[in-house]
Design an enzyme around this catalytic site. Structure first.
Site, PDB file in Angstrom:
ATOM      1  N   TYR A  75      10.167  17.316  21.170  1.00  0.00           N
ATOM      2  CA  TYR A  75      11.074  17.050  20.049  1.00  0.00           C
ATOM      3  C   TYR A  75      11.869  15.775  20.307  1.00  0.00           C
ATOM      4  O   TYR A  75      12.120  15.000  19.384  1.00  0.00           O
ATOM      5  CB  TYR A  75      12.031  18.239  19.848  1.00  0.00           C
ATOM      6  CG  TYR A  75      12.869  18.080  18.600  1.00  0.00           C
ATOM      7  CD1 TYR A  75      12.359  18.465  17.355  1.00  0.00           C
ATOM      8  CD2 TYR A  75      14.133  17.502  18.664  1.00  0.00           C
ATOM      9  CE1 TYR A  75      13.109  18.278  16.203  1.00  0.00           C
ATOM     10  CE2 TYR A  75      14.884  17.315  17.513  1.00  0.00           C
ATOM     11  CZ  TYR A  75      14.372  17.706  16.284  1.00  0.00           C
ATOM     12  OH  TYR A  75      15.101  17.520  15.138  1.00  0.00           O
ATOM     13  N   PHE A 127       9.275  -4.764  -5.178  1.00  0.00           N
ATOM     14  CA  PHE A 127       8.240  -3.788  -4.881  1.00  0.00           C
ATOM     15  C   PHE A 127       8.780  -2.433  -5.314  1.00  0.00           C
ATOM     16  O   PHE A 127       9.968  -2.151  -5.188  1.00  0.00           O
ATOM     17  CB  PHE A 127       7.803  -3.777  -3.407  1.00  0.00           C
ATOM     18  CG  PHE A 127       6.696  -2.786  -3.211  1.00  0.00           C
ATOM     19  CD1 PHE A 127       5.433  -3.055  -3.737  1.00  0.00           C
ATOM     20  CD2 PHE A 127       6.917  -1.552  -2.617  1.00  0.00           C
ATOM     21  CE1 PHE A 127       4.416  -2.105  -3.658  1.00  0.00           C
ATOM     22  CE2 PHE A 127       5.903  -0.606  -2.523  1.00  0.00           C
ATOM     23  CZ  PHE A 127       4.647  -0.893  -3.051  1.00  0.00           C
ATOM     24  N   THR A 128       7.893  -1.589  -5.809  1.00  0.00           N
ATOM     25  CA  THR A 128       8.282  -0.338  -6.476  1.00  0.00           C
ATOM     26  C   THR A 128       9.257   0.517  -5.647  1.00  0.00           C
ATOM     27  O   THR A 128      10.376   0.782  -6.083  1.00  0.00           O
ATOM     28  CB  THR A 128       7.024   0.481  -6.793  1.00  0.00           C
ATOM     29  OG1 THR A 128       6.260   0.633  -5.595  1.00  0.00           O
ATOM     30  CG2 THR A 128       6.164  -0.219  -7.849  1.00  0.00           C
ATOM     31  N   ASP A 218      10.221  -7.429   4.648  1.00  0.00           N
ATOM     32  CA  ASP A 218       9.327  -6.288   4.422  1.00  0.00           C
ATOM     33  C   ASP A 218       8.044  -6.656   5.151  1.00  0.00           C
ATOM     34  O   ASP A 218       7.220  -7.431   4.662  1.00  0.00           O
ATOM     35  CB  ASP A 218       9.078  -6.039   2.924  1.00  0.00           C
ATOM     36  CG  ASP A 218       8.146  -4.842   2.719  1.00  0.00           C
ATOM     37  OD1 ASP A 218       7.445  -4.473   3.676  1.00  0.00           O
ATOM     38  OD2 ASP A 218       8.109  -4.296   1.612  1.00  0.00           O
ATOM     39  N   LYS A 261      -0.528   0.178   6.638  1.00  0.00           N
ATOM     40  CA  LYS A 261      -1.356  -0.938   6.167  1.00  0.00           C
ATOM     41  C   LYS A 261      -1.959  -1.693   7.353  1.00  0.00           C
ATOM     42  O   LYS A 261      -2.990  -1.289   7.869  1.00  0.00           O
ATOM     43  CB  LYS A 261      -0.515  -1.873   5.294  1.00  0.00           C
ATOM     44  CG  LYS A 261      -0.316  -1.378   3.858  1.00  0.00           C
ATOM     45  CD  LYS A 261       0.751  -0.356   3.721  1.00  0.00           C
ATOM     46  CE  LYS A 261       1.125  -0.070   2.280  1.00  0.00           C
ATOM     47  NZ  LYS A 261       2.111   1.025   2.195  1.00  0.00           N
ATOM     48  N   ARG A 385      -1.212  -2.608 -11.675  1.00  0.00           N
ATOM     49  CA  ARG A 385      -0.027  -3.288 -11.160  1.00  0.00           C
ATOM     50  C   ARG A 385       0.475  -4.182 -12.284  1.00  0.00           C
ATOM     51  O   ARG A 385       0.219  -5.365 -12.332  1.00  0.00           O
ATOM     52  CB  ARG A 385      -0.342  -4.108  -9.900  1.00  0.00           C
ATOM     53  CG  ARG A 385      -0.841  -3.312  -8.717  1.00  0.00           C
ATOM     54  CD  ARG A 385       0.191  -2.751  -7.757  1.00  0.00           C
ATOM     55  NE  ARG A 385       0.950  -1.616  -8.188  1.00  0.00           N
ATOM     56  CZ  ARG A 385       1.639  -0.821  -7.340  1.00  0.00           C
ATOM     57  NH1 ARG A 385       1.603  -1.025  -6.046  1.00  0.00           N
ATOM     58  NH2 ARG A 385       2.352   0.174  -7.792  1.00  0.00           N
ATOM     59  N   PHE A 452       4.536   5.229 -12.377  1.00  0.00           N
ATOM     60  CA  PHE A 452       3.095   4.955 -12.297  1.00  0.00           C
ATOM     61  C   PHE A 452       2.332   6.030 -11.527  1.00  0.00           C
ATOM     62  O   PHE A 452       1.147   6.232 -11.753  1.00  0.00           O
ATOM     63  CB  PHE A 452       2.847   3.574 -11.672  1.00  0.00           C
ATOM     64  CG  PHE A 452       3.462   3.414 -10.302  1.00  0.00           C
ATOM     65  CD1 PHE A 452       4.800   3.104 -10.170  1.00  0.00           C
ATOM     66  CD2 PHE A 452       2.706   3.579  -9.162  1.00  0.00           C
ATOM     67  CE1 PHE A 452       5.381   2.969  -8.908  1.00  0.00           C
ATOM     68  CE2 PHE A 452       3.271   3.437  -7.897  1.00  0.00           C
ATOM     69  CZ  PHE A 452       4.618   3.141  -7.776  1.00  0.00           C
TER      70      PHE A 452
HETATM   71  O1  PLI Z   1       3.902   3.647   1.139  1.00  0.00           O
HETATM   72  P1  PLI Z   1       4.984   3.460   2.170  1.00  0.00           P
HETATM   73  O2  PLI Z   1       6.170   4.272   1.890  1.00  0.00           O
HETATM   74  O3  PLI Z   1       4.504   3.604   3.571  1.00  0.00           O
HETATM   75  O4  PLI Z   1       5.430   1.908   2.091  1.00  0.00           O
HETATM   76  C1  PLI Z   1       6.103   1.411   0.998  1.00  0.00           C
HETATM   77  C2  PLI Z   1       5.775  -0.040   0.821  1.00  0.00           C
HETATM   78  C3  PLI Z   1       6.719  -0.975   1.114  1.00  0.00           C
HETATM   79  N1  PLI Z   1       6.464  -2.308   0.962  1.00  0.00           N
HETATM   80  C4  PLI Z   1       5.284  -2.754   0.514  1.00  0.00           C
HETATM   81  C5  PLI Z   1       5.073  -4.216   0.358  1.00  0.00           C
HETATM   82  C6  PLI Z   1       4.278  -1.860   0.206  1.00  0.00           C
HETATM   83  O5  PLI Z   1       3.103  -2.328  -0.209  1.00  0.00           O
HETATM   84  C7  PLI Z   1       4.509  -0.450   0.349  1.00  0.00           C
HETATM   85  C8  PLI Z   1       3.556   0.502  -0.055  1.00  0.00           C
HETATM   86  N2  PLI Z   1       2.488   0.132  -0.712  1.00  0.00           N
HETATM   87  C9  PLI Z   1       1.556   0.891  -1.273  1.00  0.00           C
HETATM   88  C10 PLI Z   1       1.542   2.375  -1.185  1.00  0.00           C
HETATM   89  C11 PLI Z   1       0.490   0.228  -1.978  1.00  0.00           C
HETATM   90  O6  PLI Z   1      -0.449   0.890  -2.449  1.00  0.00           O
HETATM   91  O7  PLI Z   1       0.540  -1.009  -2.065  1.00  0.00           O
END
Ligand code: PLI
Length: 460
Positions: A75, A127-128, A218, A261, A385, A452
């Site tokens: 933990y 960004f969303t 970011d 990513k 998008r 979305f």
């Molecule tokens: O999906 P998260 O919560 O791990 O990350 C959010 C996020 C933050 N910044 C940017 C630039 C992103 O592209 C992002 C998530 N992007 C997604 C899920 C996408 O499909 O692009």
């Protein structure tokens, strides 16, 4: 000037395979209808080639999978946390690491720590999830990206750059004390995966710091951005991705990052910073919202995979192949005249839906309609998008109408082969030849936040 990366064979071989389902058009028509014409609501098993996102959909290496077996699921004080901390310091160079379950968890912590009610938060395009967290803390997002970013046909190699004049004007108009911080996305997702130059990062850092404003990166696709700097910006051609990344971060005060990513992992994220009080603030909240400060919502094995993925993503050939795959698909579509956001971006190919379906007005959700038509036509899943992703203005309730109305063909890392991309290109080219048949959509269910993901539509 052309920056094209020549096609490159996969720098890996395949050890395990996942079967995909090939379906009929009739099957997909039903599946699309059941999903309310929203590609997010399709079942993954009904998709042939899944280009919805590059988030958490990547193939890990054997080194990462081996690390999974070394998960220390204590933990508190897991050894995987300490390894992740040292990998983050090696790649990004920040002093403090605060782990989070994914990027939006980190955005929550940063927004909570730095935004006071009514403050302004500039950024290079929204960004969303980032904007959502800023608004939930009472902040107002302001777009300070260069105008070129909003023009799909502008070929500038660094369309992600911050417009320093816009940023300075905002500081003068609102007062530096009313600006919470500036966010810089590298690369800029909604601009089409467009990079930010080192020169711009340096200049934004200077202007912000002169005014006592923090710069938050970011860093979700920062390795891709570093590779673009290497290949497009003078003076960086002989530097490694890791050296470039460290320099990028040196102009900033902290970062949020989705580990799903560039690091090829299926889950994970972090916030990072140099300031002790800022870190302390995030650590006091991470235990409330994510998990203990040494796991932040991740299992020990996830932290191990993320640390290993982070180190691998800094290898130049990994990024070279990544960008070459996107460019392969982009070039095939471009040659056939399919309208695209130019130049090709890092994590996917963005189709200019307004130019693809000029007969469908933005109010009828042009890109949403095209995304679902691509699925029905070919079984390929993509993502809207455009106006649906942009949501509504928090004060007026009116829909944001972004200049870019795009369908993103997002490329998961190391998952698909060149022949998959041939199939994608051929089917989209075929659909383009029948583009006059395209019709718009009507939204019949609209969730309040991040609409979305769950909105439902009917065909007009
Ligand atoms: O999906 P998260 O919560 O791990 O990350 C959010 C996020 C933050 N910044 C940017 C630039 C992103 O592209 C992002 C998530 N992007 C997604 C899920 C996408 O499909 O692009």
């Amino acid at each position: 000037m052309s920056f094209t990366i020549p096609p490159m064979a996969e720098p890996y071989k395949i050890k395990m395979v996942e079967p995909v389902k090939i379906t009929t058009r009739e099957f997909r028509e039903n599946a699309a209808k059941e999903a309310g014409y929203n590609t997010f609501l399709l079942r993954s098993e009904d998709v042939y080639i899944d280009l919805l996102t590059d988030s958490g959909t990547n193939a890990m290496s054997e080194y990462q999978w081996a690390g999974i077996m070394l998960g220390d699921e204590a933990y508190a004080g897991s050894k995987n946390y300490y390894f992740l901390e040292s990998a983050m310091k090696e790649c990004f160079g920040y002093k403090h690491l605060v782990p989070a379950h994914q990027g939006r968890g980190a955005e929550h912590l940063v927004s909570k720590a730095l935004i006071k009610q009514g403050q302004w938060v500039p950024g290079n395009m929204y960004f969303t999830t980032t904007r959502q967290h800023q608004e939930l803390q009472g902040g107002h997002f302001v777009d300070v990206i260069v105008d070129a970013a909003h023009d799909p046909n502008n070929e500038d190699p660094f369309k992600g750059n911050v417009d320093l004049v816009k940023f300075e004007k905002l500081i003068k108009e609102k007062g530096a004390e009313n600006i919470a911080y500036i966010t810089i996305g590298v690369t800029v997702n909604l601009a089409g995966g467009q990079p930010v130059s080192m020169q711009n990062l340096r200049e934004v850092g200077e202007l912000a710091h002169k005014n006592n404003i923090k710069v938050i990166l970011d860093a979700t696709r920062a390795m891709e951005n570093a590779y673009y700097i290497k290949t497009r910006e003078k003076g960086y051609e002989n530097k490694s991705v890791k050296e470039i990344l460290r320099e990028m971060c040196s102009y900033t005060d902290g970062a949020t990052c989705s580990g799903k990513k560039d690091f090829h992992t299926n889950i994970g994220g972090f916030a990072a910073c140099n300031d002790d009080d800022f870190a302390q603030n995030m650590r006091s909240n991470v235990v409330v919202y994510e998990g203990l400060q040494t796991y932040g919502g991740m299992a020990g094995r996830d932290m191990e995979a993320m640390a290993r993925g982070m180190l691998e993503a800094c290898e130049d050939h990994v990024m070279k192949h990544r960008i070459a795959q996107s460019e392969y698909l982009w070039n095939k579509l471009d040659k056939a005249g399919v309208p695209l956001v130019r130049p090709c971006g890092g994590h996917g190919v963005f189709v200019d839906a307004k130019a693809f379906y000029p007969q469908v007005p933005q109010e009828q959700y042009t890109a949403q309609a095209l995304a679902i038509d691509i699925y029905i036509h070919s079984g390929v899943r993509s993502m809207e998008r455009g106006i649906v992703s942009a949501g509504r203005d928090q004060e007026t309730g009116k829909e944001h109408k972004p200049k870019l109305e795009t369908v993103r063909l997002t490329i998961p890392r190391r998952v698909y082969t060149q022949s998959h991309f041939d199939v994608v290109a051929d089917s989209i080219i075929d659909l383009y030849q029948q583009r006059d048949k395209g019709r718009g959509l009507k939204m019949v269910y609209e969730p309040k936040a991040l609409r979305f993901f769950q909105a439902r539509f009917e065909k007009l």
